[in-house]
Design a protein around this motif. Sequence first.
Motif, PDB file in Angstrom:
ATOM      1  N   ILE A  47       0.844  -1.205   0.000  1.00 39.19           N
ATOM      2  CA  ILE A  47       0.000   0.000   0.000  1.00 39.19           C
ATOM      3  C   ILE A  47       0.874   1.247   0.000  1.00 39.19           C
ATOM      4  N   PHE A  48       1.926   1.222   0.802  1.00 39.77           N
ATOM      5  CA  PHE A  48       2.833   2.375   0.854  1.00 39.77           C
ATOM      6  C   PHE A  48       3.508   2.617  -0.487  1.00 39.77           C
ATOM      7  N   GLU A  49       3.876   1.546  -1.178  1.00 35.10           N
ATOM      8  CA  GLU A  49       4.457   1.704  -2.519  1.00 35.10           C
ATOM      9  C   GLU A  49       3.444   2.358  -3.451  1.00 35.10           C
ATOM     10  N   GLY A  50       2.171   1.950  -3.333  1.00 37.84           N
ATOM     11  CA  GLY A  50       1.124   2.583  -4.123  1.00 37.84           C
ATOM     12  C   GLY A  50       0.964   4.055  -3.779  1.00 37.84           C
ATOM     13  N   PHE A  51       1.065   4.368  -2.501  1.00 37.60           N
ATOM     14  CA  PHE A  51       1.014   5.762  -2.049  1.00 37.60           C
ATOM     15  C   PHE A  51       2.093   6.589  -2.733  1.00 37.60           C
ATOM     16  N   LYS A  52       3.310   6.087  -2.728  1.00 38.48           N
ATOM     17  CA  LYS A  52       4.426   6.839  -3.322  1.00 38.48           C
ATOM     18  C   LYS A  52       4.245   6.994  -4.834  1.00 38.48           C
ATOM     19  N   LYS A  53       3.736   5.962  -5.482  1.00 31.49           N
ATOM     20  CA  LYS A  53       3.492   6.045  -6.925  1.00 31.49           C
ATOM     21  C   LYS A  53       2.419   7.091  -7.243  1.00 31.49           C
ATOM     22  N   ALA A  54       1.436   7.230  -6.354  1.00 30.71           N
ATOM     23  CA  ALA A  54       0.389   8.230  -6.563  1.00 30.71           C
ATOM     24  C   ALA A  54       0.948   9.644  -6.464  1.00 30.71           C
ATOM     25  N   VAL A  55       1.935   9.829  -5.607  1.00 33.82           N
ATOM     26  CA  VAL A  55       2.597  11.139  -5.521  1.00 33.82           C
ATOM     27  C   VAL A  55       3.333  11.433  -6.835  1.00 33.82           C
ATOM     28  N   PHE A  72       1.491  -3.340  12.540  1.00 34.53           N
ATOM     29  CA  PHE A  72       1.832  -3.893  11.230  1.00 34.53           C
ATOM     30  C   PHE A  72       2.507  -2.854  10.323  1.00 34.53           C
ATOM     31  N   GLY A  73       2.573  -1.619  10.772  1.00 33.69           N
ATOM     32  CA  GLY A  73       3.057  -0.556   9.900  1.00 33.69           C
ATOM     33  C   GLY A  73       4.331   0.122  10.360  1.00 33.69           C
ATOM     34  N   ASP A  74       5.075  -0.524  11.260  1.00 33.74           N
ATOM     35  CA  ASP A  74       6.305   0.079  11.774  1.00 33.74           C
ATOM     36  C   ASP A  74       7.237   0.491  10.637  1.00 33.74           C
ATOM     37  N   ALA A  75       7.474  -0.404   9.694  1.00 34.78           N
ATOM     38  CA  ALA A  75       8.397  -0.107   8.589  1.00 34.78           C
ATOM     39  C   ALA A  75       7.866   1.025   7.724  1.00 34.78           C
ATOM     40  N   VAL A  76       6.541   1.062   7.542  1.00 30.74           N
ATOM     41  CA  VAL A  76       5.940   2.142   6.749  1.00 30.74           C
ATOM     42  C   VAL A  76       6.125   3.488   7.444  1.00 30.74           C
ATOM     43  N   LEU A  77       5.845   3.529   8.742  1.00 27.86           N
ATOM     44  CA  LEU A  77       5.994   4.778   9.488  1.00 27.86           C
ATOM     45  C   LEU A  77       7.428   5.291   9.429  1.00 27.86           C
ATOM     46  N   ARG A  78       8.371   4.388   9.614  1.00 26.21           N
ATOM     47  CA  ARG A  78       9.785   4.797   9.584  1.00 26.21           C
ATOM     48  C   ARG A  78      10.205   5.217   8.176  1.00 26.21           C
ATOM     49  N   GLY A  79       9.751   4.471   7.185  1.00 26.45           N
ATOM     50  CA  GLY A  79      10.115   4.802   5.812  1.00 26.45           C
ATOM     51  C   GLY A  79       9.505   6.114   5.358  1.00 26.45           C
ATOM     52  N   ALA A  80       8.246   6.328   5.708  1.00 28.49           N
ATOM     53  CA  ALA A  80       7.574   7.571   5.320  1.00 28.49           C
ATOM     54  C   ALA A  80       8.226   8.773   5.978  1.00 28.49           C
ATOM     55  N   LYS A  81       8.592   8.608   7.244  1.00 25.61           N
ATOM     56  CA  LYS A  81       9.254   9.698   7.960  1.00 25.61           C
ATOM     57  C   LYS A  81      10.604  10.015   7.303  1.00 25.61           C
ATOM     58  N   LYS A  82      11.332   8.973   6.953  1.00 27.76           N
ATOM     59  CA  LYS A  82      12.651   9.145   6.338  1.00 27.76           C
ATOM     60  C   LYS A  82      12.547   9.873   4.999  1.00 27.76           C
ATOM     61  N   GLU A  83      11.454   9.624   4.274  1.00 27.81           N
ATOM     62  CA  GLU A  83      11.268  10.248   2.959  1.00 27.81           C
ATOM     63  C   GLU A  83      10.454  11.534   3.034  1.00 27.81           C
ATOM     64  N   ASN A  84      10.227  12.014   4.247  1.00 25.46           N
ATOM     65  CA  ASN A  84       9.550  13.303   4.475  1.00 25.46           C
ATOM     66  C   ASN A  84       8.119  13.342   3.954  1.00 25.46           C
ATOM     67  N   PHE A  85       7.423  12.212   4.074  1.00 25.24           N
ATOM     68  CA  PHE A  85       5.993  12.215   3.813  1.00 25.24           C
ATOM     69  C   PHE A  85       5.255  12.525   5.120  1.00 25.24           C
ATOM     70  N   LEU A  86       4.031  13.037   4.994  1.00 23.62           N
ATOM     71  CA  LEU A  86       3.203  13.263   6.169  1.00 23.62           C
ATOM     72  C   LEU A  86       2.766  11.918   6.743  1.00 23.62           C
ATOM     73  N   THR A  87       2.907  11.778   8.051  1.00 21.87           N
ATOM     74  CA  THR A  87       2.524  10.529   8.711  1.00 21.87           C
ATOM     75  C   THR A  87       1.453  10.787   9.761  1.00 21.87           C
ATOM     76  N   CYS A  88       0.567   9.812   9.889  1.00 18.96           N
ATOM     77  CA  CYS A  88      -0.489   9.870  10.898  1.00 18.96           C
ATOM     78  C   CYS A  88      -0.524   8.521  11.594  1.00 18.96           C
ATOM     79  N   LEU A  89      -0.425   8.525  12.919  1.00 15.69           N
ATOM     80  CA  LEU A  89      -0.349   7.307  13.711  1.00 15.69           C
ATOM     81  C   LEU A  89      -1.678   7.030  14.410  1.00 15.69           C
ATOM     82  N   ALA A  90      -2.187   5.814  14.241  1.00 17.55           N
ATOM     83  CA  ALA A  90      -3.396   5.399  14.960  1.00 17.55           C
ATOM     84  C   ALA A  90      -3.047   5.049  16.397  1.00 17.55           C
TER      85      ALA A  90
END
Length: 302
Positions: A47-55, A72-90
Amino acid sequence: MKDLGYNKPLFILAFDHRASFVKKMFGISGKPTAEQVKKIAESKKIIFEGFKKAVVLGIPKASAAVLVDEQFGDAVLRGAKKENFLTCLATEKSGLPEFEFEYGEIFGKHIEKYRPNFVKALVRYNPDGDHLLNTRQRTKLKMLSDFCHENGYKFIIEPLIPPTGIQLAEVDDDELKYDLEIRPELTVSMIEQLQEGGVEPDVWIIEGLETPSEYEAVVKQARENGREDSAVVVLGRAAPISQVEDWLNAGRGVSGVLGFAIGRTIWQEPLENWKAGKFSAEKAANTIAENYFYFYKVFTSK
């Protein structure tokens, strides 16, 4: 209220689902094994890869946000933060009728662990429902609201309004009629009750409404008494594409409605095809990107 609110376009790809992922998407009963956790985490990376492709397709990076969970999203949160995407944590335990913190009293440590741009709480809250339940939930949500504002996080609330038995009886147990005739006014009352309880979201994720005037009434309440920058985004609610389109079209152009938070309508079918071996991970990600970008175009079209 100083610094309360958010005033930029916001297009949230929501995949913070946990209970529904485990039970419905992967058919797991009970606690998932380490191998099953790994598989679910892999699906969230798709899903995160799809997110980046949409950008890349054209959703502005400054307006695109991932909403995901720690489990289930630890890697996504860390990766998104590293790439300076906006992150929202549940922050809520998934699938419960009453709001509970996923990590109990140490919820703040788990927020600090990721330092997301936004912190989100999903709550089932009917303003005409159980008084004691609502009181307990307001108390816990105020704790989260206060923590966010004291520590520089934007607070997002996702309030679902399940009908009471009395409300359903008024519409002959027709849930669609409840959505159309009763829920819009309840949405305004729900916001007012939470505000009176000291719960101060910067952004409200609101179940879709049918008319601009209904969104205007919601924004008006959200912005009462000095909350002039408080905002609303439209929830996808796993609805069919045509229904989500209608909700977005009704909210588009209403001052204070900034965008959307859509999840399963975007990624469920591509992920199911991937899980069944019909799609490669890349094809699933590409389809997710196209779906996400499609709703962005719906909301931003003139």
